[in-house]
Design an enzyme around this catalytic site. Structure first.
Site, PDB file in Angstrom:
ATOM      1  CG  MET A 118      -1.692   1.252   1.404  1.00  0.00           C
ATOM      2  SD  MET A 118      -2.707   1.182   3.073  1.00  0.00           S
ATOM      3  CE  MET A 118      -1.322   1.343   4.140  1.00  0.00           C
ATOM      4  CG  ASP A 120       0.811   8.017  -3.346  1.00  0.00           C
ATOM      5  OD1 ASP A 120       1.779   7.291  -2.692  1.00  0.00           O
ATOM      6  OD2 ASP A 120       0.937   8.876  -3.938  1.00  0.00           O
ATOM      7  CB  THR A 180      -2.149  10.100  -6.189  1.00  0.00           C
ATOM      8  OG1 THR A 180      -1.208   8.856  -5.256  1.00  0.00           O
ATOM      9  CG2 THR A 180      -2.532  10.881  -5.054  1.00  0.00           C
TER      10      THR A 180
END
EC number: 3.2.1.26
Length: 648
Positions: A118, A120, A180
């Site tokens: 994992m 951002d 993101t």
């Protein structure tokens, strides 16, 4: 002045291992269709082979300029990706990690997926009674790659339910990763999500998505706009230097505005775009902000803070009682820098209050002086507060991550406000809901003389919440100021001054957490007080991980910074301990330090807590409370299970 003599029973102090990061990784290009034409001319027996390279891109893809160069390591890459396996060539020998040690490292109340990689935080929001958290996730391995959007929901930001993956790289414009992005609430309460896609040609583009069913409080299914990408790298911007769109805010003209991080040569920049429908955009010729020699700006964040109130503000709020914060995650240094300044809506520009501590400048402000990156805030309309999420990566080797089957956690969500006493910095504090995990507590009042180490009897010391106040004996302070041989020291550095073993007149003093009984492993979190200019005290807040583990294949820095202490204030700190993560907050959150530590002995029932004062002259009084912390309820969601514990 400071002496290197130490009264703490410690092993020899080693220089922290330097974090290394590969700036480039090989790029595997998609093979383009090739038609081979073979012409045979009769009678001559000469065969000519004609190879024609045919590119079958559609029109929208043809508009995107690509660069033939190696793919740059972006925010998603692990910073210390080397694997130490031998000492014959000067490298550090890998520690023989086993499942008993690695199992202990998994946190109990910090958010992390069940397994794998994992990074951002993405698109956090509150919707129809649920907090939503999306995150960069590799569903296939404990290393970066195959990035999708993981998804979880909570009623209180502490207890979480894993939901199905929200978005996967299933289109040409995000074939190499759904990267993101940020959420925006429109005027009618609907949600749009902008995110960066890495195309099949490794070009960074911006894409639009929205919930398939707005009536679904869990937002289980997301639809990608048929006209994606909505933004491509503009002229002068590298194809791999255009990422991470912010939450949009409303301008005085009624348009929506976003900013996207990039760079021009070595100047970090924040591009500005206006839109009315999130499908078409107008680029401003001016930049929201730029700072030379700071490199690529990732995960830019932009939001208002109140100059007078301690509540959070919606992203679109502006006015005379408002300051604006720009945060950028620095790709070169892996540090989240922020600055406070003034935003001009009409010109779409922002200027810092103090240019000497502008965004990305080494002496500037940081969210966190430890392991904390790619952060993202959102406005929580449920409680009128701004919440900060931050990615906390690993400091061990990639091989260890693969062995344990997971990598990275998220920090405890923090509230963020302007410091209304200094007006020069933000203050961050764990969300109030974390108190719901507090179990039994013990209160202590101790006076500790110079060179003292005191065990603190709290039982298990693996999951703790510690709140403490410290006072230096008044007579010791007076002697310190009256001693003309003690010179002002405005350049003290936690990182270079020897850590918690370097003894000074007024420090260090604090707690050693995650320690074994003999203190061969320990992580000190502490204050160190020096004489500043004009007979003022300078206070630094530090975390020393250099002795946190006997393992050598771990990066073990000493973190810290100066922290403002105003007249009449006591020295205060709060520490959250959760297995392999330590989060420290000084002076109500003016300075924060997050650390990843990997003890080999100070685990399970062998984990201890100590109070120490390693000062040469000062006697310190400590008043503190220690709470045992419960586990958070974090597991997969099922339609039959809605009974999530809630503190609200």
């Amino acid at each position: 002045m400071a002496s290197t003599e130490a009264l703490l029973p410690v092993t020899s102090l080693q220089d922290p291992l330097s974090e290394s990061r590969s700036d480039q990784i090989p790029e595997t290009r998609r093979r383009r269709p090739i038609k081979v034409h073979l012409a045979v001319y009769s009678g001559l027996l000469l065969i000519a082979l004609y190879v024609t390279l045919i590119v079958t891109h559609d029109g929208s893809k043809a508009e995107i300029a690509t660069e033939s160069r190696p793919r740059m390591a972006g925010v998603s890459e692990k910073s210390n990706d080397g694997v130490w396996i031998s000492s014959d060539d000067g490298k550090v020998e890998a520690f023989p990690w086993n499942n008993t040690i690695l199992s202990w490292q998994r946190t109990a109340f910090h958010f992390q997926p069940e397994k794998n990689w994992m990074n951002d935080p993405n698109g956090p929001l509150f919707y129809k009674g649920w907090y939503h958290f999306f995150y960069q996730y590799n569903p296939n391995a404990a290393v970066w790659g195959d990035i999708v959007w993981g998804h979880a929901v909570s009623k209180d930001l502490i207890h979480w339910l894993y939901l199905p993956i929200a978005m996967v790289p299933d289109q040409w414009y995000d074939a190499n990763g759904v990267w993101t992005g940020s959420a925006t609430f429109l005027d009618d309460g609907s949600i749009v999500m902008l995110y960066t896609g890495s195309t099949d040609e490794f070009v960074q583009v911006q894409n639009l998505a929205y919930p398939e069913d707005p009536s679904d409080p869990l937002l289980l299914k997301w639809v990608k706009f048929s006209g994606n990408p909505v933004l491509v790298p503009p002229p002068g911007i590298g194809a791999k230097d255009f990422r991470d769109p912010t939450t949009a805010w409303k301008t005085s003209s009624g348009k929506w505005r976003i900013t996207i991080g990039s760079k021009i040569n070595r100047t970090g920049i924040s591009l500005i775009y206006d839109t009315t429908d999130f499908k078409t955009y107008e680029k401003h010729e001016t930049l929201l902000h730029q700072v030379p020699n700071t490199g690529m700006w990732e995960c830019v964040d932009f939001y208002p803070v109140s100059k007078t109130q301690l509540n959070g503000l919606d992203t679109s709020v502006n006015g005379p009682d408002v300051k604006h914060v720009i945060k950028a995650s620095m790709d070169d240094t892996r540090i989240d820098h922020y600055a406070i300044g003034t935003y001009d809506d009409s010109n779409a520009t922002w200027v810092p209050d103090n240019p000497s501590i502008d965004v990305g400048i080494s002496t500037g402000l940081r969210y966190d002086y430890g392991k904390y990156y790619a952060s993202k805030t959102f406005y929580d309309q449920n409680k009128g507060r701004r919440i900060l999420w931050g990615w906390i990566g690993e400091s061990d080797s990639e091989a260890a991550d693969v062995q344990k089957g997971w990598s990275s956690v998220q920090g405890i969500p923090r509230t963020v406000v302007l410091d209304t006493r200094t007006h020069k910095n933000l203050v961050q504090w764990p969300v109030e809901e974390i108190k719901s995990l507090r179990l039994s507590s013990k209160k202590f009042d101790m006076t500790i003389g110079p060179g003292t180490v005191v065990p603190v009897d709290v039982g298990s010391a693996t999951q703790l919440d510690i709140e403490a106040e410290f006072e230096i004996k008044t007579d010791d302070l007076k002697l310190f100021f009256d001693d003309d041989s003690v010179e002002a020291d405005n350049k003290f550095s936690c990182e270079t001054n020897g850590g918690s073993t370097a003894r000074g007149a007024l420090g260090p003093f604090g707690f050693s957490v995650l320690a074994d009984e003999g203190l061969s492993e320990q992580t000190p979190v502490y204050f160190y007080v020096t004489k500043g200019k004009h007979s003022k005290l300078n206070t630094v807040f530090c975390t020393d991980t250099s002795r946190s583990t006997l393992a050598n294949d771990v990066v073990k820095p000493i973190y810290g910074s100066f922290v403002p202490v105003l007249k009449g204030e006591k020295l205060t700190m709060r520490i959250l301990v959760d297995h392999s993560i330590v989060e420290g907050f000084a002076q109500g959150g003016r300075s924060c330090i997050t650390s990843r530590v990997y003890p080999t002995k100070a685990i399970y029932g062998a984990t201890k807590l100590f109070l120490f004062n390693n000062a040469i002259d000062a006697t310190v009084t400590a008043s503190f409370t220690v709470w045992q912390m419960n586990n958070a309820f974090i597991h997969p969601y099922s339609s039959d299970d809605l009974g999530v514990p809630s503190s609200t």
